[in-house]
Scaffold this motif. Sequence first.
Motif, PDB file in Angstrom:
ATOM      1  N   ARG A  22       0.956  -0.838   0.136  1.00 30.02           N
ATOM      2  CA  ARG A  22       0.008  -0.105  -0.145  1.00 30.02           C
ATOM      3  C   ARG A  22       0.974   1.043   0.229  1.00 30.02           C
ATOM      4  O   ARG A  22       2.309   1.608   0.457  1.00 30.02           O
ATOM      5  CB  ARG A  22      -0.587   0.270   0.935  1.00 30.02           C
ATOM      6  N   LEU A  23       0.489   1.793  -0.542  1.00 25.49           N
ATOM      7  CA  LEU A  23       1.053   3.330  -1.703  1.00 25.49           C
ATOM      8  C   LEU A  23       1.029   4.190   0.376  1.00 25.49           C
ATOM      9  O   LEU A  23      -0.262   4.566   0.507  1.00 25.49           O
ATOM     10  CB  LEU A  23       1.107   3.900  -1.992  1.00 25.49           C
ATOM     11  N   HIS A  25       0.976   7.999   2.480  1.00 22.52           N
ATOM     12  CA  HIS A  25       0.504   9.600   1.982  1.00 22.52           C
ATOM     13  C   HIS A  25       1.486   9.559   1.220  1.00 22.52           C
ATOM     14  O   HIS A  25       1.294  10.905   0.300  1.00 22.52           O
ATOM     15  CB  HIS A  25       0.261   9.958   2.782  1.00 22.52           C
ATOM     16  N   ALA A 161      -6.327  27.832   1.194  1.00 28.22           N
ATOM     17  CA  ALA A 161      -7.002  26.747   0.718  1.00 28.22           C
ATOM     18  C   ALA A 161      -8.048  27.122  -0.072  1.00 28.22           C
ATOM     19  O   ALA A 161      -8.155  25.610  -0.914  1.00 28.22           O
ATOM     20  CB  ALA A 161      -7.752  26.551   1.814  1.00 28.22           C
ATOM     21  N   TRP A 185     -10.057  16.447 -11.704  1.00 24.81           N
ATOM     22  CA  TRP A 185      -9.214  15.575 -11.609  1.00 24.81           C
ATOM     23  C   TRP A 185      -7.740  15.453 -11.367  1.00 24.81           C
ATOM     24  O   TRP A 185      -7.001  16.956 -10.575  1.00 24.81           O
ATOM     25  CB  TRP A 185      -9.395  14.359 -13.021  1.00 24.81           C
TER      26      TRP A 185
ATOM     27  N   ASP B  22      -1.786   5.446   4.944  1.00 27.27           N
ATOM     28  CA  ASP B  22      -2.426   6.279   3.532  1.00 27.27           C
ATOM     29  C   ASP B  22      -3.346   7.694   4.009  1.00 27.27           C
ATOM     30  O   ASP B  22      -3.592   8.469   4.722  1.00 27.27           O
ATOM     31  CB  ASP B  22      -3.568   4.967   3.186  1.00 27.27           C
ATOM     32  N   LEU B  23      -3.914   7.836   2.672  1.00 30.86           N
ATOM     33  CA  LEU B  23      -4.372   9.316   1.933  1.00 30.86           C
ATOM     34  C   LEU B  23      -6.163   8.953   1.761  1.00 30.86           C
ATOM     35  O   LEU B  23      -6.340   8.320   0.889  1.00 30.86           O
ATOM     36  CB  LEU B  23      -3.932   9.935   1.188  1.00 30.86           C
ATOM     37  N   ARG B  25      -9.820  11.193  -0.207  1.00 31.76           N
ATOM     38  CA  ARG B  25      -9.765  12.071  -0.198  1.00 31.76           C
ATOM     39  C   ARG B  25     -11.818  12.101  -0.115  1.00 31.76           C
ATOM     40  O   ARG B  25     -12.104  10.781  -0.984  1.00 31.76           O
ATOM     41  CB  ARG B  25      -9.691  12.936  -2.015  1.00 31.76           C
ATOM     42  N   TYR B  92     -10.074  23.545  -0.065  1.00 33.33           N
ATOM     43  CA  TYR B  92      -9.358  22.025   0.580  1.00 33.33           C
ATOM     44  C   TYR B  92      -8.833  22.468   1.793  1.00 33.33           C
ATOM     45  O   TYR B  92      -7.976  23.129   3.053  1.00 33.33           O
ATOM     46  CB  TYR B  92      -8.140  21.933   0.106  1.00 33.33           C
ATOM     47  N   ARG B  93      -9.255  21.199   3.017  1.00 36.38           N
ATOM     48  CA  ARG B  93      -8.934  21.272   4.014  1.00 36.38           C
ATOM     49  C   ARG B  93      -8.016  20.480   3.773  1.00 36.38           C
ATOM     50  O   ARG B  93      -8.334  19.115   3.910  1.00 36.38           O
ATOM     51  CB  ARG B  93     -10.067  21.135   5.376  1.00 36.38           C
ATOM     52  N   TYR B  94      -7.476  19.617   5.675  1.00 38.64           N
ATOM     53  CA  TYR B  94      -6.483  18.729   5.429  1.00 38.64           C
ATOM     54  C   TYR B  94      -6.558  18.185   7.064  1.00 38.64           C
ATOM     55  O   TYR B  94      -6.455  19.205   8.073  1.00 38.64           O
ATOM     56  CB  TYR B  94      -5.127  19.133   5.336  1.00 38.64           C
ATOM     57  N   ARG B 100      -5.361   7.807   9.380  1.00 36.73           N
ATOM     58  CA  ARG B 100      -5.651   7.759   8.475  1.00 36.73           C
ATOM     59  C   ARG B 100      -5.112   9.619   8.234  1.00 36.73           C
ATOM     60  O   ARG B 100      -5.926  10.526   8.811  1.00 36.73           O
ATOM     61  CB  ARG B 100      -6.706   7.290   7.868  1.00 36.73           C
ATOM     62  N   LYS B 101      -4.671  10.088   6.903  1.00 38.13           N
ATOM     63  CA  LYS B 101      -4.936  11.309   6.696  1.00 38.13           C
ATOM     64  C   LYS B 101      -5.818  11.511   5.237  1.00 38.13           C
ATOM     65  O   LYS B 101      -6.117  10.740   4.563  1.00 38.13           O
ATOM     66  CB  LYS B 101      -3.252  11.763   6.023  1.00 38.13           C
ATOM     67  N   ILE B 103      -8.501  14.860   2.691  1.00 37.40           N
ATOM     68  CA  ILE B 103      -7.623  15.603   2.158  1.00 37.40           C
ATOM     69  C   ILE B 103      -9.587  15.833   2.341  1.00 37.40           C
ATOM     70  O   ILE B 103     -10.254  15.092   1.664  1.00 37.40           O
ATOM     71  CB  ILE B 103      -6.976  15.930   1.208  1.00 37.40           C
ATOM     72  N   SER B 122     -13.993  15.308  -8.541  1.00 39.56           N
ATOM     73  CA  SER B 122     -13.473  14.415  -9.635  1.00 39.56           C
ATOM     74  C   SER B 122     -12.093  13.849  -8.592  1.00 39.56           C
ATOM     75  O   SER B 122     -11.875  12.951  -9.145  1.00 39.56           O
ATOM     76  CB  SER B 122     -12.802  15.643  -9.990  1.00 39.56           C
ATOM     77  N   THR B 123     -12.048  14.206  -7.477  1.00 39.85           N
ATOM     78  CA  THR B 123     -10.523  13.298  -6.941  1.00 39.85           C
ATOM     79  C   THR B 123     -11.113  12.840  -5.724  1.00 39.85           C
ATOM     80  O   THR B 123      -9.117  12.367  -4.515  1.00 39.85           O
ATOM     81  CB  THR B 123      -9.459  14.635  -6.447  1.00 39.85           C
ATOM     82  N   LEU B 232     -13.362   3.296   5.654  1.00 40.24           N
ATOM     83  CA  LEU B 232     -13.521   3.268   4.218  1.00 40.24           C
ATOM     84  C   LEU B 232     -12.351   2.760   3.314  1.00 40.24           C
ATOM     85  O   LEU B 232     -11.260   3.103   3.592  1.00 40.24           O
ATOM     86  CB  LEU B 232     -13.702   4.176   3.884  1.00 40.24           C
TER      87      LEU B 232
END
Lengths: 318, 586
Positions: A22-23, A25, A161, A185, B22-23, B25, B92-94, B100-101, B103, B122-123, B232
Amino acid sequence: MPVAESERHTSPLQVTPHAPPRLSHLRLLEAESIHILREVASEFERPVMLYSIGKDSSVMLRLAQKAFYPAPIPFPLLHVDTGFKFAEMIAFRDEMARSIGAELLVWRNESAIAAGTNPIALDTKRCCGLLKTQALLDALRHYNFDAAFGGARRDEEKSRAKERIYSFRDSAGQWDPKNQRPELWNLYNARVHPGESIRVFPLSNWTEMDVWQYIHEEKIPVVDLYFAKERPMYVRGEALLPIEQAFVARLGEKPQMVKSRLRSLGCSPCTGAIRSDAETIPAIIAELISFRSSERANRVIDHDQEGSMEMKKREGYF
Amino acid sequence: MSALTTPAFSIDDFLQNEREKDLLRFSTAGSVDDGKSTLIGRLLYDTQSVYEDQVRSIEGKGTTAPGQIDFALLTDGLRAEREQGITIDVAYRYFSTARRKFIIADTPGHEQYTRNMATGASTADAAVVLIDASKGVLIQSRRHAYIASLLRVKHVLVAVNKMDLIGYDEAAFRAIKADFSSVLDQIAVDTGSPVERIFVPVSALAGDNIVHRSDVMPWYTGPSLLELLESLPPSIDTRTAPFRFPVQRVLRPDHKFRGFAGQIASGTIRPGDTITVLPSGRSAKVGRIVTWDGDLAEAIAPLSVTLVLDRELDISRGDLIVSTDRPATVAKNAKAALVWMDQRPLELHRRYLLKHTSQTAPVFLTSIEHRTDPATLAHSPASTLHMNDIGAVTLNFLRPIALDQYNENRSIGAFILVDAESNSTVAAGMITAVSSLTAAGVPILADTWGPVTAGEREARWGHRGAVVEISGPLPLIDAIERSLFAIGAVTNRIGANDDAFLLHPTLLEIVTTLQVQSGVLALVVNANDSENLVVRADGQDLTLDAGNVDDVDDASGTSGAGRAVSAVHKLLHSTGIFISSEKAGL
């Protein structure tokens, strides 16, 4: 984690144990940034990387090395020098450019510097306007750059932001937050008319913690000012002001030696230090975890008035 | 960030744990007053992702009682927004938890900002859709869910907010859940993308079930919103998907090295794998996978790497490197779903620039099949698309392009359109069907790897499935059937009065339903000696005088039968059964 059966629908959310490989972050952020760097280098005629010598610039520079390896970085670095940067920063900058073989351009607003511009004679807003924003716009115009990378991150400040990764600027270099191009994207619109330009932020999705972790993992060199040691400071209540510029001192004020470090690198008159014992990167990260204030809290420029970063960006600041 | 309070805190353990994070979004959207900003502010505040100076800078401001923090102010970034009390763009907020991280793409919910929702989605791997429990399911929630499904966001978390305002009432929550579930089911049918959903009752203001499980709703035993986000599955796993690698740049530092730099869009690659370069179709083997950190024995999506091949091929930026055994489709025509994002409306047959993977190519939009209302899911015929409209269109590329369908590959099926004059980004698009080219350059239909989809049938046959009821004189019925057959429509004629249907009254409906699902035009005919021809399709009726089928109109030279047939074609086009006037034979 159990999901109550009654709350499940169509297909149950299988919480599979994370299967390798798994990659992490950091690998995901790195891959995204490299993609951006390559897109810009391939789509613009004259890109440039704004190199501010700070930790974010250091990460961005490493990512550029990775993006084009084994070829050299295909664009120059530009440092906008206000004349108020710490001597250690300038030495670090020159050594870094030399060691990686990058082309380094330095631009100063010489006429404003000769006129004695400083944040005490003027206010910080006008000082920044002349020495940073004006100098940057002059440099971009002088070299005819159509894209400029900056190391800004969206987590730094509220108006950031809302920045795109490709931030469109009109022919005066200005940002119009209400009229930004939609960005979906990983498809970036690189089209500009002559005179217009794009500011590109490859680290948009990185946080301050990500940057330090990456510097740690990748062993990226950073300026010594980030690490705590005994330094002479003017002590004003909680604030520690570096003695770099004589005009900062108030009448009769004497510096004291304080174990301190800089959390972000700016111009010496406007960048406060913090008391710290963090002498290593893990120690800085540990300090970060315990911090309850954001990294730009020690920057005078963001707090002059509500929304001041937004106004500077509208005028052409990064 | 409570790590420091535990006595055994070790920075090494912390860094090790961070290395494994991991990340995820996710996007959020909501109406002006349904508490979205408060919910995000609460997530940030309760996960200790906000610094004290940021809290201080908003303390005592806003609309909450003295001494309380207006969490919404943590997220409203721009002066214009604070002045007007609205959110004008995607922010965008972090934040990060021990697991987990995250976005967040935080998008405003105003009616005119569909484009921002699409941008955020979209992301995104997941979407948090807000419903105000005191108001029930509003248009905005439907719109957000639709856009999330259209952009193939895998998981929808439905936060039923303001439970405090309705006394934490379980029955009300259940009713909203049932109501919105049926909306999501309808959306899934329209977009062809199943929506995995979980409902959580929350109060962002009081903090119930946002980060911590709340004890004020003992009837809800599920996890909090944050626990769900933490559990998730991470980003869609594309390691086993076909290998796709858009070439961003050719690296040629000296005459010995020639590498192709790009980011792996999907799949896995190893040295020795056979690849094909599209659109040229030439093949080679992967020699090396080069990175600054050393050569790799294997690379997976979405890593950015540089490929060196075992032989010289003419490859440039914009080419797509694919696995030879599972290639993408090279096409000059495709169908797509579009979200229009510009003040200037869509113009058919105007030249736009298509930005797809690492290439930019001219494209024409040749037809609009329909416009979809994301709130009601109604399809309507359209001659243009305006800002924030969503529609289905046909694309014509001036040169062949390698594509996948968006539902098979998000990266290779997505594109934006740019206006070549203004340089504005005018639309976001998702490929829904591809007409491929044979070796001889003749367009054929995509041979995708899944079952044949409704979209592919539509593209080939020019129409979707529908029941067309025709009653009237036999010669006219015959003429209509023959005329539809002649233009390539797939029809099946069924006599409404056949014995089988008279004996089994429900059989006709069963048969026609199956035929409609298969994309067939089910002609349910009732031949009689009536003076009128009556045709009904999709709830629209057409009644024509059948008494003069042989009369020839002097002006047009057409017979009465010809005019009747033509009227039927027009009806089937205006109801959207035929996908274009061309396909309807008009």
